[in-house]
Enzyme design. Sequence first.
Site, PDB file in Angstrom:
ATOM      1  N   GLU A 325       0.844  -1.193   0.000  1.00 29.74           N
ATOM      2  CA  GLU A 325       0.000   0.000   0.000  1.00 29.74           C
ATOM      3  C   GLU A 325       0.879   1.244   0.000  1.00 29.74           C
ATOM      4  O   GLU A 325       1.760   1.372   0.856  1.00 29.74           O
ATOM      5  CB  GLU A 325      -0.898   0.045   1.240  1.00 29.74           C
ATOM      6  CG  GLU A 325      -2.094  -0.859   1.191  1.00 29.74           C
ATOM      7  CD  GLU A 325      -3.083  -0.558   2.308  1.00 29.74           C
ATOM      8  OE1 GLU A 325      -4.255  -0.900   2.156  1.00 29.74           O
ATOM      9  OE2 GLU A 325      -2.684   0.021   3.343  1.00 29.74           O
ATOM     10  N   CYS A 326       0.648   2.135  -0.940  1.00 24.07           N
ATOM     11  CA  CYS A 326       1.311   3.437  -0.978  1.00 24.07           C
ATOM     12  C   CYS A 326       2.838   3.272  -0.924  1.00 24.07           C
ATOM     13  O   CYS A 326       3.445   2.855  -1.898  1.00 24.07           O
ATOM     14  CB  CYS A 326       0.785   4.341   0.126  1.00 24.07           C
ATOM     15  SG  CYS A 326       1.067   6.107  -0.204  1.00 24.07           S
ATOM     16  N   GLY A 327       3.476   3.548   0.214  1.00 22.38           N
ATOM     17  CA  GLY A 327       4.918   3.373   0.295  1.00 22.38           C
ATOM     18  C   GLY A 327       5.338   1.944   0.017  1.00 22.38           C
ATOM     19  O   GLY A 327       6.391   1.697  -0.602  1.00 22.38           O
TER      20      GLY A 327
END
Length: 434
Positions: A325-327
């Site tokens: 997720e994301c990073g």
Amino acid sequence: MTRALMIAAPRSGSGKTTVTLGLLCALRRRGIDVRAAKSGPDYIDPAFHAAATGQAGLNLDSWAMPPDLLGALAAQAAQSEVLVVEGAMGLFDGVPGTAGRSGAGADVAARLNLPVLLVLDVSGQSQSAAAIARGFMAHDPQVRIAGVILNRLGSARHERLIREAMAPLGLPVVGAIPRSEALVLPERHLGLVQADEHGDLPARLAALADMAERHLDLDTILALASETTAPSAPARHLPPPGQRIALARDAAFSFLYGHLLAAWREAGAEMVPFSPLADEGPDESCDACWLPGGYPELHAGTLAAAGRFKTQLAHFAQTRPVHGECGGYMALGAALVDAAGTAHAMAGLLGIETSFARRKMTLGYREAHLLAPCPLGPAGTRVRGHEFHYATITARGDDAPLADLSDAQGTLIGAEGSRRGHVTGTFFHAIAPA
């Protein structure tokens, strides 16, 4: 019986978190069993809440969480003596749509019958603060403004002028805090510097407790708190992605909602943490791997040099699901360009290339319609959550997209995320089933 209240403000930057942490620490000093929650999507403030109270942080989100889940989480938090809910942005700031599901703190206050203490940043104004308070008192009959806290006062005369203007409103002033740079917590691009990065956090919290004891009327605040109405009902959660979940946890990967972890554990799943920054890979005994969001852009060189992490992750991904997720998504990609413009090789399990040198803020609620099965659920599943990042995508590679995304009002944004074999990722942070 749990007494509860909300700390809110007309806008971001008014000092809600500082006031909330000071209040939490001062109440805990008194021996009160106090717990905190954050209204809206936020990873960072709940970690400070946990440090201040000694109890796990919690999020309550009226848009992303179905009402049964919000109620169940509030009922869980209401097992303490006092519950303090910190609002997000301005009290009434949300998205247009279904009443009570705008994402605004006001939704949570109305649903849980929370009296609201309004934190007013009065720097640059005096009697006008009373007009602001009057407007908030009248704006929504379902939301009760129970008191105000004057923040960033410049002098005793400044305080006296505002108190005199407030008197006709019949609204108690329950705090008057002088302007002080010593009370400011350091920030970076996604919010406050994370709680576990402060080596002096106990001293900072003690100073905030001292501030609260000097400048807040704690007895009146406790008297204003009222019994919360949080009926508990069976709640829908996102299912755990596996029975034993290898979970990346360190300064680069720390953004995972506490209610998800608690629900996964309650469903019988076990978390097995590992640190990519320490060059650790996922444990081979696990049947799924999850890389949360965080700050890989601040540690890109270390991640690029973590050969064992990347080798073990690639081996794991040959047979078992890996989701970022994301990073975490950025770390699964081919390359990450840091703020200085230097490119760093990431895990290479997805084709995405991202840049923190070419920054652009992306922020908002999202509903994801999964195009293929992944750790978030089977194809066709709808999941609500949000995006908040500054990194930009410079290349996507030839991976298939993971989901169709819509914004909070149902407007289609388009296909997003990536999937290749057992590996999936997206900038979207999942909160709850739609």
